[in-house]
Structures are given as structure tokens and as C-alpha cells.
Design a protein around this motif. Structure first.
Motif, short mmCIF file in Angstrom:
data_model
loop_
_atom_site.label_atom_id
_atom_site.label_comp_id
_atom_site.label_asym_id
_atom_site.label_seq_id
_atom_site.Cartn_x
_atom_site.Cartn_y
_atom_site.Cartn_z
N MET A 1 -39.17 40.50 61.81
CA MET A 1 -39.39 41.80 61.41
C MET A 1 -38.25 42.62 61.01
O MET A 1 -37.38 42.60 61.94
N ILE A 2 -38.07 43.02 59.66
CA ILE A 2 -36.85 43.90 59.38
C ILE A 2 -37.54 45.05 58.63
O ILE A 2 -38.21 44.99 57.65
N ILE A 3 -36.60 45.89 59.23
CA ILE A 3 -36.88 47.43 58.47
C ILE A 3 -35.50 47.73 57.98
O ILE A 3 -34.82 47.67 58.72
N THR A 4 -35.51 48.44 56.94
CA THR A 4 -34.44 48.98 56.41
C THR A 4 -34.47 50.55 56.51
O THR A 4 -35.48 50.91 56.24
N SER A 5 -33.39 51.19 56.66
CA SER A 5 -33.49 52.87 56.53
C SER A 5 -32.37 53.32 55.46
O SER A 5 -31.06 52.83 55.91
N ALA A 15 -37.35 54.85 54.86
CA ALA A 15 -37.53 53.44 55.84
C ALA A 15 -38.29 52.68 54.93
O ALA A 15 -39.24 52.98 54.27
N SER A 16 -38.15 51.30 54.77
CA SER A 16 -38.96 50.52 54.07
C SER A 16 -38.84 48.89 55.05
O SER A 16 -38.14 48.81 55.59
N ASN A 17 -40.10 48.32 54.81
CA ASN A 17 -40.19 47.23 55.47
C ASN A 17 -40.07 45.86 54.27
O ASN A 17 -39.92 46.36 53.10
N ALA A 18 -40.01 44.76 54.69
CA ALA A 18 -39.85 43.57 53.87
C ALA A 18 -40.71 43.63 52.59
O ALA A 18 -40.50 42.85 51.57
N MET A 19 -42.06 43.95 52.87
CA MET A 19 -42.83 44.12 51.75
C MET A 19 -42.58 45.26 50.64
O MET A 19 -43.33 45.36 49.72
N GLY A 20 -41.78 46.02 51.11
CA GLY A 20 -41.33 47.32 50.03
C GLY A 20 -42.21 48.59 50.49
O GLY A 20 -42.02 49.57 49.77
N HIS A 21 -42.98 48.51 51.46
CA HIS A 21 -43.65 49.68 51.92
C HIS A 21 -42.76 50.79 52.38
O HIS A 21 -41.68 50.41 53.31
N THR A 22 -42.68 51.83 51.72
CA THR A 22 -41.92 53.03 52.24
C THR A 22 -42.20 54.25 53.16
O THR A 22 -43.57 54.57 52.85
N VAL A 23 -41.55 54.76 53.95
CA VAL A 23 -42.03 56.10 54.54
C VAL A 23 -40.89 56.95 54.60
O VAL A 23 -39.47 56.56 54.81
N ALA A 37 -42.00 63.00 58.12
CA ALA A 37 -41.87 62.94 59.49
C ALA A 37 -40.59 62.66 60.17
O ALA A 37 -39.99 62.18 59.69
N SER A 38 -40.52 63.28 61.58
CA SER A 38 -39.30 62.97 62.18
C SER A 38 -39.46 61.52 62.84
O SER A 38 -40.63 61.14 62.75
N PRO A 39 -38.38 60.92 63.00
CA PRO A 39 -38.47 59.63 63.68
C PRO A 39 -39.24 59.57 64.95
O PRO A 39 -40.01 58.59 65.17
N MET A 40 -39.16 60.74 65.80
CA MET A 40 -40.11 60.58 66.99
C MET A 40 -41.65 60.80 66.63
O MET A 40 -42.16 60.23 67.22
N GLU A 41 -41.73 61.65 65.45
CA GLU A 41 -43.09 61.74 65.33
C GLU A 41 -43.61 60.01 64.73
O GLU A 41 -44.86 59.64 65.02
N MET A 42 -42.53 59.73 64.11
CA MET A 42 -42.94 58.04 63.52
C MET A 42 -43.48 57.24 64.81
O MET A 42 -44.31 56.24 64.58
N LEU A 43 -42.69 57.33 65.90
CA LEU A 43 -43.17 56.71 66.89
C LEU A 43 -44.58 56.79 67.48
O LEU A 43 -45.23 55.97 67.65
#
Length: 137
Positions: A1-5, A15-23, A37-43
Motif C-alpha cells: 500500500m502506497i499513499i502520497t501526500s 493525499a492520494s492512493n495508487a489508484m489516484g483517489h484523492t482526499v 478534514a484534519s489528519p486526525m479526523e481522517m483516522l
């Protein structure tokens, strides 16, 4: 699993995942309008999603006629840095036809104790509790 920010500006990141979905995430609290959302809300959102997937999947395998599943997560954080979660409670509202309270309870318990990686991982640092209600349609 790879996520980029990727930094946008201020405290805003995409932030995005390998499929290109973003948040969009935004840690700003005093710099104008928050754009995400804040990173803590994302958790907590991840925990709600992970647990909800389990509850619906397990209940469907038990032949429960679920029409809707909503999860509400409430959390408390430490007052000092690092402001980790100290208590997290997730409450499920499961709606459907001819639902068995016992089956839905079992689905919630299995998610909490065995299947939800996010909930179990957060439970290593915080007191995590679960509850549910069944709404007959």
C-alpha cells in the motif's frame, strides 16, 4: 500500500492512493476556512469505514436484510502534545427489514474484536468501545 501526500499551501495537503483517489486534508484551525478534514479526523473516518464494511459484510453473510448502516464516532484526545486519542466510541445505526438484534450485535463484536484493522490498531493507543442500535423499516 502506497499513499502520497502533496502540499497545497498553508496546512492543506492532498493525499492520494495508487489508484489516484484523492482526499483533501487541512490542519488549519486559525488560518481561515478549512478545506478538508484534519489528519486526525481522517483516522476516525478510516475506522468508521473499516468497521462499517465489516458490519455490513458480516450481517449480509448472516442473511440480514440491511438497507442502511451509519457509524458515528466520538473521540477524546490528550490535552498535551502529542494529542493522541485517549477514548474512541463508535456507534452503529443499522437499518433494515426483519433484522436480528443478535446477528447485528455479533457483526459489531466480530468487527471490533477480530476483523477491523483500523479499530484494533487504534485500540492499542486508546480505549475503544462499540455500541449499536437496530432500526426496523
Amino acid at each position: 500500500m502506497i499513499i502520497t501526500s502533496q502540499w497545497v499551501d498553508g496546512n492543506c495537503f492532498v493525499a492520494s492512493n495508487a489508484m489516484g483517489h484523492t482526499v483533501v486534508m487541512d490542519g488549519s484551525s486559525t488560518q481561515g476556512e478549512k478545506r478538508g478534514a484534519s489528519p486526525m479526523e481522517m483516522l476516525l473516518m478510516g475506522m468508521a469505514g473499516c468497521s462499517s464494511i465489516d458490519v455490513v459484510s458480516i450481517a449480509q453473510k448472516q442473511r440480514q436484510d440491511i438497507v442502511d448502516c451509519k457509524a458515528r464516532v466520538e473521540a477524546e484526545r490528550a490535552d498535551s502534545t502529542p494529542r493522541v486519542f485517549t477514548k474512541i466510541h463508535i456507534h452503529f445505526i443499522v437499518s433494515g427489514r426483519n433484522l436480528s438484534e443478535e446477528a447485528i450485535g455479533k457483526a459489531v463484536s466480530l468487527s471490533a474484536d477480530k476483523y477491523c484493522s483500523a479499530s484494533i490498531m487504534l485500540g492499542k493507543a486508546a480505549e475503544v468501545s462499540h455500541s449499536f442500535e437496530v432500526v426496523e423499516l
